[in-house]
Design a protein around this motif. Structure first.
Motif, PDB file in Angstrom:
ATOM      1  N   SER A   1       0.828  -1.206   0.000  1.00  0.00           N
ATOM      2  CA  SER A   1       0.000   0.000   0.000  1.00  0.00           C
ATOM      3  C   SER A   1       0.860   1.251   0.000  1.00  0.00           C
ATOM      4  CB  SER A   1      -0.925   0.002   1.219  1.00  0.00           C
ATOM      5  OG  SER A   1      -1.555   1.242   1.395  1.00  0.00           O
TER       6      SER A   1
ATOM      7  N   GLY B   1      -4.029  -4.251   7.112  1.00  0.00           N
ATOM      8  CA  GLY B   1      -4.912  -3.152   6.738  1.00  0.00           C
ATOM      9  C   GLY B   1      -4.242  -1.818   6.947  1.00  0.00           C
ATOM     10  N   ASN B   2      -4.900  -0.735   6.486  1.00  0.00           N
ATOM     11  CA  ASN B   2      -4.299   0.587   6.626  1.00  0.00           C
ATOM     12  C   ASN B   2      -5.282   1.643   7.136  1.00  0.00           C
ATOM     13  OD1 ASN B   2      -5.853   1.414   4.420  1.00  0.00           O
ATOM     14  ND2 ASN B   2      -4.153   1.394   2.968  1.00  0.00           N
TER      15      ASN B   2
ATOM     16  N   LYS C   1      -6.656   4.008   5.631  1.00  0.00           N
ATOM     17  CA  LYS C   1      -7.705   4.337   4.674  1.00  0.00           C
ATOM     18  C   LYS C   1      -8.831   3.294   4.643  1.00  0.00           C
ATOM     19  CE  LYS C   1      -5.629   8.035   3.116  1.00  0.00           C
ATOM     20  NZ  LYS C   1      -6.204   9.390   3.322  1.00  0.00           N
TER      21      LYS C   1
ATOM     22  N   GLN D   1      -8.415   0.112   3.919  1.00  0.00           N
ATOM     23  CA  GLN D   1      -8.158  -0.928   2.924  1.00  0.00           C
ATOM     24  C   GLN D   1      -7.639  -2.190   3.610  1.00  0.00           C
ATOM     25  OE1 GLN D   1      -5.500   1.669   0.591  1.00  0.00           O
ATOM     26  NE2 GLN D   1      -6.811   1.233  -1.173  1.00  0.00           N
TER      27      GLN D   1
ATOM     28  N   PHE E   1      -6.066  -6.009   3.014  1.00  0.00           N
ATOM     29  CA  PHE E   1      -5.316  -6.742   2.000  1.00  0.00           C
ATOM     30  C   PHE E   1      -5.097  -8.185   2.444  1.00  0.00           C
ATOM     31  CE2 PHE E   1      -3.973  -2.319   1.993  1.00  0.00           C
ATOM     32  CZ  PHE E   1      -4.141  -1.958   0.657  1.00  0.00           C
TER      33      PHE E   1
ATOM     34  N   THR F   1      -8.433  -7.566  -2.145  1.00  0.00           N
ATOM     35  CA  THR F   1      -8.467  -6.391  -1.287  1.00  0.00           C
ATOM     36  C   THR F   1      -9.914  -5.983  -1.079  1.00  0.00           C
ATOM     37  OG1 THR F   1      -7.663  -4.115  -0.993  1.00  0.00           O
ATOM     38  CG2 THR F   1      -8.267  -4.788  -3.218  1.00  0.00           C
TER      39      THR F   1
ATOM     40  N   GLN G   1     -12.571  -2.744   0.812  1.00  0.00           N
ATOM     41  CA  GLN G   1     -12.632  -1.392   1.350  1.00  0.00           C
ATOM     42  C   GLN G   1     -13.592  -1.342   2.534  1.00  0.00           C
ATOM     43  OE1 GLN G   1     -10.830   1.535   0.283  1.00  0.00           O
ATOM     44  NE2 GLN G   1     -11.591   2.074   2.332  1.00  0.00           N
TER      45      GLN G   1
ATOM     46  N   SER H   1     -13.236  -1.945  12.167  1.00  0.00           N
ATOM     47  CA  SER H   1     -12.724  -0.641  11.745  1.00  0.00           C
ATOM     48  C   SER H   1     -12.909   0.359  12.884  1.00  0.00           C
ATOM     49  CB  SER H   1     -13.425  -0.152  10.479  1.00  0.00           C
ATOM     50  OG  SER H   1     -14.803   0.096  10.728  1.00  0.00           O
TER      51      SER H   1
END
Length: 382
Positions: free
Chosen positions: A97, A115-116, A118, A120, A122, A134, A136, A156
């Protein structure tokens, strides 16, 4: 729409300290870390593996933990790379990423999940690092996912729980945790209760049991209360991962309690005041808690009776404690790994890594350590 405020843990501690200073005239120097005590005994640990990546912000609660599966070590860098090692040999390294990575690694069933910020998510092939899929999400991913029964379960930072199909990455279900106006920035990791049930803790001091295949809630239980006067003082997030010990669920909360709940009756068996954002350790019929002020406390698992309390590490920003071999281990802000007699609470040894210790895990008989400075290391008993 309700506004939610995510408060860095370090800022919360500073705010509470200032509140204390204004009301009780507490001096700033009172919060200085305790000096390292001299040891009568001198056990240590033997390093097996160490690798450094980029560091993270001191105020950010990221737990960029490594994972080990089938003898392979998987590491995620805040700059967006995932690397696999077998022993000290690099197997593969992939740029995942451009926006970086913010979750720890979950490696299981042939995949590596990261994950990140944003949102996302993976999934990489364990053998090659090839990206399999991936997805979202609607909020930042600050804690590792859980792979269980063909699902990848992720929380999240906006309070939504997601389940994706392990093979395809298709979203199977989502579950919205109750919204709170103020909470600490951070989430706990989903925890498996059994093959069909996942436990998720929340900022409203509840733990939820969700069917891992359908997302249908099976249980919800409040595990902490707070009686502070202000919104900040009433924060009682359950950010430490819950622990299942037989029929008991053990939890910690910020400005709340360490609590043991009977999973069959869903009744609280015992609860003792303790503020912690770290996962408790449960072993040998004891519960070990690293409190926010640096006190390390052991409780009887069945009754909640305090067995001992060590105050030699006050204000040293302790990590979660783990039982490694015959010793209890906890890390601190200076990268020191403290070895403690789990029966008496006596400090009996130490080892040194680089950077404030964020997470400790015991995986495949080895101690895995991650620090804020970006040092990932694996240790064994001497």
């Amino acid at each position: 729409m309700d506004r939610k405020y995510k408060i860095p843990f370090a800022l919360t501690i500073l705010t509470l300290a200032l509140v204390g200073c204004s009301s009780n005239k507490i001096k700033v120097e009172d919060a200085k870390p305790s000096p390292l005590p001299k040891l009568e005994q001198s056990k240590s640990l033997a390093p097996v593996f160490s690798e450094s990546v980029s560091s993270t912000s001191e105020a950010d609660p990221l737990r960029l933990q490594l994972d080990i599966d089938n003898g392979v070590i998987f590491i995620a860098s805040p700059k967006g790379e995932v690397t696999a090692y077998r022993g000290k040999d690099k197997v593969w390294s992939k740029k995942v990423s451009k926006q970086g990575l913010s979750s720890g690694v979950e490696a299981k069933d042939g995949l590596v999940i990261v994950g990140n910020h944003k949102g996302q998510l993976f999934a990489l092939d364990q053998a090659t690092g090839e990206q399999k899929w991936t997805a979202q999400l609607t909020g930042a991913i600050l804690a590792p996912s859980l792979v269980q029964s063909g699902r990848v379960v992720t929380v999240s930072n906006d309070g939504t729980v997601y389940a994706h199909d392990l093979e395809s990455g298709q979203q199977v279900w989502s579950y919205d945790l109750p919204s709170v106006q103020f909470s600490l920035r951070g989430t706990s990791t989903p925890v498996a209760l059994d093959a069909r049930t996942v436990l998720v803790s929340s900022a409203n001091a509840y733990v939820y049991a969700l069917d891992v295949l359908s997302g249908v809630p099976r249980m919800q239980r409040r595990v902490a209360v707070s009686d502070g006067r202000s919104d900040i003082q009433r924060l009682n997030d359950v950010d430490g991962d819950p622990v299942v010990a037989g029929q008991l669920l053990v939890t910690t909360s910020f400005q709340g309690q360490v609590t043991a709940t009977d999973l069959a009756s869903q009744q609280v068996i015992w609860s003792e005041d303790a503020s912690s954002t770290k996962r408790p350790e449960v072993a040998d019929n004891k519960v070990f808690v690293a409190q926010a002020d640096g006190k390390l406390t052991a409780y009887d698992l069945a009754t909640g009776q305090q067995l001992w309390q060590n105050e030699q590490l006050l204000n040293r920003e302790l990590s979660n404690p783990v039982l490694f071999g015959q010793d209890l281990v906890v890390g601190d802000l200076d990268g020191v790994l403290h070895l403690i007699d789990p029966n008496s609470g006596q400090l009996i040894g130490r080892a040194k890594t680089s950077g404030a210790v964020r997470t400790l895990r015991v995986i495949e008989g080895q101690l895995a350590v991650a620090t804020r400075k970006g040092t990932f290391s694996v240790w064994q008993n001497r």
